[in-house]
Design an enzyme around this catalytic site. Structure first.
Site, PDB file in Angstrom:
ATOM      1  N   ILE A  14     -26.677  -5.194  33.695  1.00 36.96           N
ATOM      2  CA  ILE A  14     -27.314  -6.557  34.449  1.00 36.96           C
ATOM      3  C   ILE A  14     -26.654  -7.809  33.641  1.00 36.96           C
ATOM      4  O   ILE A  14     -26.249  -9.269  34.676  1.00 36.96           O
ATOM      5  CB  ILE A  14     -28.729  -7.330  34.970  1.00 36.96           C
ATOM      6  CG1 ILE A  14     -29.000  -8.428  35.790  1.00 36.96           C
ATOM      7  CG2 ILE A  14     -29.262  -6.966  33.736  1.00 36.96           C
ATOM      8  CD1 ILE A  14     -28.908  -8.879  36.800  1.00 36.96           C
ATOM      9  N   SER A  36     -27.781  -4.761  20.830  1.00 39.17           N
ATOM     10  CA  SER A  36     -27.658  -3.934  21.425  1.00 39.17           C
ATOM     11  C   SER A  36     -27.111  -2.838  20.906  1.00 39.17           C
ATOM     12  O   SER A  36     -26.612  -2.568  20.166  1.00 39.17           O
ATOM     13  CB  SER A  36     -26.381  -4.433  22.334  1.00 39.17           C
ATOM     14  OG  SER A  36     -26.814  -3.282  24.023  1.00 39.17           O
ATOM     15  N   ARG A  37     -27.281  -1.873  21.798  1.00 36.73           N
ATOM     16  CA  ARG A  37     -27.486  -0.481  21.235  1.00 36.73           C
ATOM     17  C   ARG A  37     -25.485  -0.261  21.887  1.00 36.73           C
ATOM     18  O   ARG A  37     -25.595   0.754  20.350  1.00 36.73           O
ATOM     19  CB  ARG A  37     -28.173   1.102  21.580  1.00 36.73           C
ATOM     20  CG  ARG A  37     -29.531   0.565  21.278  1.00 36.73           C
ATOM     21  CD  ARG A  37     -30.758   1.730  21.247  1.00 36.73           C
ATOM     22  NE  ARG A  37     -30.621   1.673  23.202  1.00 36.73           N
ATOM     23  CZ  ARG A  37     -31.052   3.242  24.094  1.00 36.73           C
ATOM     24  NH1 ARG A  37     -31.970   3.794  23.680  1.00 36.73           N
ATOM     25  NH2 ARG A  37     -31.176   2.830  24.969  1.00 36.73           N
ATOM     26  N   LYS A  90     -36.659  -9.780  34.879  1.00 34.98           N
ATOM     27  CA  LYS A  90     -37.999  -9.362  35.396  1.00 34.98           C
ATOM     28  C   LYS A  90     -37.757  -7.586  34.893  1.00 34.98           C
ATOM     29  O   LYS A  90     -36.808  -7.037  35.086  1.00 34.98           O
ATOM     30  CB  LYS A  90     -37.802  -9.963  36.988  1.00 34.98           C
ATOM     31  CG  LYS A  90     -36.344  -9.072  38.158  1.00 34.98           C
ATOM     32  CD  LYS A  90     -36.421  -7.619  38.304  1.00 34.98           C
ATOM     33  CE  LYS A  90     -35.269  -7.351  39.427  1.00 34.98           C
ATOM     34  NZ  LYS A  90     -35.836  -6.131  39.901  1.00 34.98           N
ATOM     35  N   ASP A 168     -38.667  -1.799  41.060  1.00 32.55           N
ATOM     36  CA  ASP A 168     -37.521  -2.065  40.569  1.00 32.55           C
ATOM     37  C   ASP A 168     -36.983  -3.749  41.639  1.00 32.55           C
ATOM     38  O   ASP A 168     -36.937  -4.659  41.472  1.00 32.55           O
ATOM     39  CB  ASP A 168     -36.735  -1.142  39.969  1.00 32.55           C
ATOM     40  CG  ASP A 168     -35.610  -2.075  39.298  1.00 32.55           C
ATOM     41  OD1 ASP A 168     -35.584  -3.009  38.115  1.00 32.55           O
ATOM     42  OD2 ASP A 168     -34.103  -2.436  39.284  1.00 32.55           O
TER      43      ASP A 168
END
Length: 308
Positions: A14, A36-37, A90, A168
């Protein structure tokens, strides 16, 4: 005014599809760091955790949190506690209580918190709201059906507890419905279909009403192949309204009356900039409340196992 120095936490699909292009085109923001991983952004300093990022890059003023909702509260708490404005993808969190706690923390710290409902910024949503406010609504039917294998391939988090499953995408529909209807609605019944090997539902059938008795039905399904369905149909005294393609087109009695190019994420960042500069927050929990009510009130039905 100089651009707000922004960081992103959780660099996934996203972010690459929507956030990065929107930020690049918005003069109100400058992306200066990521955490971020796994994911990184070319040319931008990258870190493995939000704590490391905030410690290493003191100029960060705002943070967009784009990891799965089950992991968002801790990161949001860290950012708000450090005095950073926070943009929540969201749904804003895995539970209502954690988002309410974040809203209290943002107020205490004097920073902005934004619960972003991107579908509310679809091109024809405002036109639909204005139309429904001008007439008597007789019934509303939401048909939100898509192919999970196409939109979420091999994403295990969506099937875990807190991942919401079919809610979702379904929460996008609820974010529109709660914005365009003139009165609040409440859940009166629900059936949730759970694959026997999953902790989140693959389909849901919801029935709502408002204080006047208006009936609203929403059908969500993640098993639809072929043409995807993201439609809200309202029968009214002024004709049948169809808000289609996720809010991109508005038709009245079969005639298109509003259609524009999609600009959901640019509009979200414009709104985020507005509240940051105004020193306010925008945290509407109505869509997430309806999902929570569905899990509380809904009848559970177990269906065949689902495999990607």
């Amino acid at each position: 005014m100089p651009p707000t120095k922004l960081a992103i936490v959780g660099v996934g699909k996203i972010v690459r599809d929507q956030h990065l292009p929107a930020i690049a085109a918005d003069p109100d923001f400058e992306l200066i760091a990521t955490a971020s991983r796994h994911g990184t952004v070319d040319g931008i300093p990258a870190f493995k955790s939000i704590e490391e990022m905030l410690e290493s890059v003191p100029g960060i003023e705002a943070v967009s949190l784009c990891m799965p909702p089950q992991y968002r509260y801790q990161a949001a708490h860290v950012a708000l506690s450090a005095g950073k404005h926070v943009f929540l993808e969201k749904p804003p969190g895995a539970t209502l209580s954690e988002v309410q706690d974040l809203a209290r923390l943002a107020e205490a710290k004097g920073v902005s918190l934004f619960a972003s409902w991107h579908s509310r910024y679809a091109p024809a949503v405002e036109a639909a709201r204005q139309f429904l406010a001008s007439t008597q609504i007789e019934s509303v039917h939401v048909n939100w059906k898509e192919d999970v294998r196409h939109w979420h391939p091999n994403q295990e988090w969506i099937w875990q507890a807190g991942g919401l499953g079919v809610f979702d995408p379904g929460i996008n529909a609820l974010s529109i419905v709660t914005h365009v209807l003139p009165r609040a609605i409440f859940l009166t019944g629900a059936t949730l279909e759970f694959p026997e090997n999953r902790d989140a539902p693959i389909a849901a059938d919801l029935v709502f009403a408002d204080s006047t008795g208006l009936g609203v039905r929403a059908e969500f399904d993640w098993r639809q192949t072929g043409k995807q369905s993201w439609d809200i149909v309202a029968k009214t005294a002024a004709g049948e309204m169809v808000l289609s393609e996720g809010g991109a087109k508005l038709s009245i009695d079969g005639k298109i009356v509003h259609e524009e190019p999609e600009r959901e994420y640019p509009s979200l960042y414009h709104r985020f900039s507005e509240i940051v500069r105004a020193g306010t927050s925008d945290v509407d929990l109505a869509p997430l409340t309806h999902v929570a009510d569905a899990f509380m009130l809904g009848r559970r039905k177990f269906v065949d196992a689902f495999y990607d």
